[in-house]
Design a protein around this motif. Sequence first.
Motif, PDB file in Angstrom:
ATOM      1  N   THR A 135       0.861  -1.183   0.000  1.00 51.56           N
ATOM      2  CA  THR A 135       0.000   0.000   0.000  1.00 51.56           C
ATOM      3  C   THR A 135       0.900   1.236   0.000  1.00 51.56           C
ATOM      4  O   THR A 135       2.117   1.117   0.206  1.00 51.56           O
ATOM      5  N   ASP A 136       0.322   2.404  -0.188  1.00 54.63           N
ATOM      6  CA  ASP A 136       1.125   3.635  -0.155  1.00 54.63           C
ATOM      7  C   ASP A 136       1.838   3.800   1.187  1.00 54.63           C
ATOM      8  O   ASP A 136       3.014   4.172   1.224  1.00 54.63           O
ATOM      9  N   SER A 137       1.153   3.517   2.283  1.00 55.22           N
ATOM     10  CA  SER A 137       1.795   3.675   3.600  1.00 55.22           C
ATOM     11  C   SER A 137       2.885   2.617   3.809  1.00 55.22           C
ATOM     12  O   SER A 137       3.926   2.908   4.405  1.00 55.22           O
ATOM     13  N   GLU A 138       2.655   1.386   3.330  1.00 56.71           N
ATOM     14  CA  GLU A 138       3.700   0.359   3.411  1.00 56.71           C
ATOM     15  C   GLU A 138       4.903   0.747   2.562  1.00 56.71           C
ATOM     16  O   GLU A 138       6.054   0.533   2.966  1.00 56.71           O
ATOM     17  N   TRP A 139       4.646   1.319   1.376  1.00 54.05           N
ATOM     18  CA  TRP A 139       5.731   1.763   0.497  1.00 54.05           C
ATOM     19  C   TRP A 139       6.557   2.850   1.187  1.00 54.05           C
ATOM     20  O   TRP A 139       7.785   2.846   1.135  1.00 54.05           O
ATOM     21  N   ASP A 140       5.891   3.784   1.851  1.00 61.12           N
ATOM     22  CA  ASP A 140       6.601   4.833   2.588  1.00 61.12           C
ATOM     23  C   ASP A 140       7.479   4.225   3.678  1.00 61.12           C
ATOM     24  O   ASP A 140       8.630   4.625   3.859  1.00 61.12           O
ATOM     25  N   SER A 141       6.943   3.246   4.383  1.00 61.92           N
ATOM     26  CA  SER A 141       7.701   2.553   5.424  1.00 61.92           C
ATOM     27  C   SER A 141       8.894   1.814   4.814  1.00 61.92           C
ATOM     28  O   SER A 141      10.004   1.837   5.356  1.00 61.92           O
ATOM     29  N   TYR A 142       8.667   1.170   3.676  1.00 60.14           N
ATOM     30  CA  TYR A 142       9.744   0.461   2.980  1.00 60.14           C
ATOM     31  C   TYR A 142      10.879   1.422   2.632  1.00 60.14           C
ATOM     32  O   TYR A 142      12.049   1.131   2.876  1.00 60.14           O
ATOM     33  N   LYS A 143      10.534   2.565   2.039  1.00 55.67           N
ATOM     34  CA  LYS A 143      11.560   3.533   1.626  1.00 55.67           C
ATOM     35  C   LYS A 143      12.369   4.027   2.819  1.00 55.67           C
ATOM     36  O   LYS A 143      13.572   4.242   2.702  1.00 55.67           O
ATOM     37  N   GLU A 144      11.719   4.178   3.972  1.00 54.43           N
ATOM     38  CA  GLU A 144      12.427   4.611   5.180  1.00 54.43           C
ATOM     39  C   GLU A 144      13.434   3.568   5.650  1.00 54.43           C
ATOM     40  O   GLU A 144      14.472   3.900   6.203  1.00 54.43           O
ATOM     41  N   LYS A 145      13.123   2.290   5.440  1.00 46.73           N
ATOM     42  CA  LYS A 145      13.936   1.204   5.971  1.00 46.73           C
ATOM     43  C   LYS A 145      14.794   0.512   4.911  1.00 46.73           C
ATOM     44  O   LYS A 145      15.508  -0.438   5.218  1.00 46.73           O
ATOM     45  N   CYS A 146      14.741   0.958   3.658  1.00 49.79           N
ATOM     46  CA  CYS A 146      15.331   0.182   2.562  1.00 49.79           C
ATOM     47  C   CYS A 146      16.838  -0.052   2.672  1.00 49.79           C
ATOM     48  O   CYS A 146      17.353  -1.002   2.097  1.00 49.79           O
ATOM     49  N   SER A 147      17.545   0.751   3.431  1.00 51.12           N
ATOM     50  CA  SER A 147      18.986   0.537   3.571  1.00 51.12           C
ATOM     51  C   SER A 147      19.316  -0.402   4.728  1.00 51.12           C
ATOM     52  O   SER A 147      20.481  -0.702   4.980  1.00 51.12           O
ATOM     53  N   GLU A 148      18.294  -0.877   5.431  1.00 51.98           N
ATOM     54  CA  GLU A 148      18.490  -1.766   6.579  1.00 51.98           C
ATOM     55  C   GLU A 148      17.765  -3.090   6.332  1.00 51.98           C
ATOM     56  O   GLU A 148      16.572  -3.201   6.597  1.00 51.98           O
ATOM     57  N   GLU A 149      18.487  -4.092   5.841  1.00 50.23           N
ATOM     58  CA  GLU A 149      17.865  -5.386   5.508  1.00 50.23           C
ATOM     59  C   GLU A 149      17.165  -6.017   6.713  1.00 50.23           C
ATOM     60  O   GLU A 149      16.073  -6.555   6.578  1.00 50.23           O
ATOM     61  N   ALA A 150      17.765  -5.956   7.897  1.00 50.71           N
ATOM     62  CA  ALA A 150      17.144  -6.554   9.087  1.00 50.71           C
ATOM     63  C   ALA A 150      15.821  -5.859   9.413  1.00 50.71           C
ATOM     64  O   ALA A 150      14.849  -6.523   9.786  1.00 50.71           O
ATOM     65  N   ALA A 151      15.773  -4.541   9.253  1.00 53.79           N
ATOM     66  CA  ALA A 151      14.535  -3.804   9.518  1.00 53.79           C
ATOM     67  C   ALA A 151      13.455  -4.187   8.512  1.00 53.79           C
ATOM     68  O   ALA A 151      12.276  -4.311   8.874  1.00 53.79           O
ATOM     69  N   LEU A 152      13.839  -4.386   7.246  1.00 57.00           N
ATOM     70  CA  LEU A 152      12.862  -4.817   6.233  1.00 57.00           C
ATOM     71  C   LEU A 152      12.329  -6.211   6.554  1.00 57.00           C
ATOM     72  O   LEU A 152      11.128  -6.462   6.464  1.00 57.00           O
ATOM     73  N   ARG A 153      13.227  -7.133   6.925  1.00 51.95           N
ATOM     74  CA  ARG A 153      12.792  -8.496   7.257  1.00 51.95           C
ATOM     75  C   ARG A 153      11.849  -8.490   8.462  1.00 51.95           C
ATOM     76  O   ARG A 153      10.911  -9.278   8.527  1.00 51.95           O
ATOM     77  N   SER A 154      12.100  -7.588   9.403  1.00 54.36           N
ATOM     78  CA  SER A 154      11.242  -7.491  10.576  1.00 54.36           C
ATOM     79  C   SER A 154       9.879  -6.886  10.218  1.00 54.36           C
ATOM     80  O   SER A 154       8.835  -7.408  10.609  1.00 54.36           O
ATOM     81  N   ARG A 155       9.883  -5.801   9.474  1.00 53.76           N
ATOM     82  CA  ARG A 155       8.641  -5.091   9.121  1.00 53.76           C
ATOM     83  C   ARG A 155       7.794  -5.877   8.126  1.00 53.76           C
ATOM     84  O   ARG A 155       6.575  -5.879   8.194  1.00 53.76           O
ATOM     85  N   PHE A 156       8.452  -6.527   7.151  1.00 53.73           N
ATOM     86  CA  PHE A 156       7.739  -7.223   6.071  1.00 53.73           C
ATOM     87  C   PHE A 156       8.119  -8.708   6.056  1.00 53.73           C
ATOM     88  O   PHE A 156       8.543  -9.237   5.037  1.00 53.73           O
ATOM     89  N   ALA A 157       7.966  -9.351   7.191  1.00 57.06           N
ATOM     90  CA  ALA A 157       8.342 -10.768   7.297  1.00 57.06           C
ATOM     91  C   ALA A 157       7.592 -11.600   6.267  1.00 57.06           C
ATOM     92  O   ALA A 157       6.375 -11.519   6.150  1.00 57.06           O
ATOM     93  N   SER A 158       8.328 -12.399   5.512  1.00 56.94           N
ATOM     94  CA  SER A 158       7.734 -13.246   4.483  1.00 56.94           C
ATOM     95  C   SER A 158       7.495 -14.637   5.036  1.00 56.94           C
ATOM     96  O   SER A 158       8.341 -15.192   5.730  1.00 56.94           O
ATOM     97  N   LYS A 159       6.336 -15.205   4.704  1.00 61.18           N
ATOM     98  CA  LYS A 159       6.033 -16.578   5.097  1.00 61.18           C
ATOM     99  C   LYS A 159       6.425 -17.567   4.000  1.00 61.18           C
ATOM    100  O   LYS A 159       6.249 -18.762   4.149  1.00 61.18           O
ATOM    101  N   LEU A 160       6.954 -17.033   2.893  1.00 59.28           N
ATOM    102  CA  LEU A 160       7.350 -17.903   1.799  1.00 59.28           C
ATOM    103  C   LEU A 160       8.703 -18.538   2.094  1.00 59.28           C
ATOM    104  O   LEU A 160       9.662 -17.826   2.391  1.00 59.28           O
TER     105      LEU A 160
END
Length: 166
Positions: free
Chosen positions: A134-159
Motif C-alpha cells: 500500500t502507499d503507507s507500506e511503500w513509505d515505510s519500505y523507503k524509510e527502511k530500505c537501507s536496513e535489511e534486518a529492519a525490512l525483514r522485521s517489518r515485512f516478514a515473508s512466510k514464503l
Amino acid sequence: PGCNNEGAFSSADEEGEVNVSTAAATALKCIIRSKGFAWLADSNLAAMYWSHAGSSFEIQCLGRWWTTLPREQWPEEAKADILSDFDDSNHDENDQSMPTVGDRRQEVVVIGPKLNNPDIQQCVCETLDQCLLTDSEWDSYKEKCSEEAALRSRFASKLPTKMLSY
C-alpha cells in the motif's frame, strides 16, 4: 463483468493464513504455470525467481538486483541490456530522493487455458495487485530500505525461499 475483487485478501485466520475471495480463487485456479522475477518487500537487495507449475510453487533468490551493485562490477558487454531493465537509466542507488527503483520489479508470466477471457485476466491482475505494498507500506519500505534486518522485521515473508544454485 470483471472481478469485483475488492478485498480479495481482506481477512486472515488465527495462524495468519490469508482467506481468498471466491472470485480470486476461481481466477487463480485458471493458472496452470507461472514464472518470472519478483521483488519482495523483506529485502532491498534480493532478486527472486518465481516458479509455479500445477500445485508446485517455489521462490528462490537469484542473487542481487543489478542496481545494488556498483556499475564498475557489471560485465561491460551486458551494460546496455542491464540498463534496459531499469525504470530510469540514470537511477542512482545512493540518491534516496530519486523516485526510481533501478531494475527491481515484479515480472511474472501466467499461463492457463482460460486466461484469454478478459474478465478472468482482470481478476488475476486485480488479485495480484492486492499483493503489492500500500502507499503507507511503500513509505515505510523507503524509510527502511537501507536496513535489511529492519525490512525483514517489518515485512516478514512466510514464503520459504532458498538460494538458486547451479
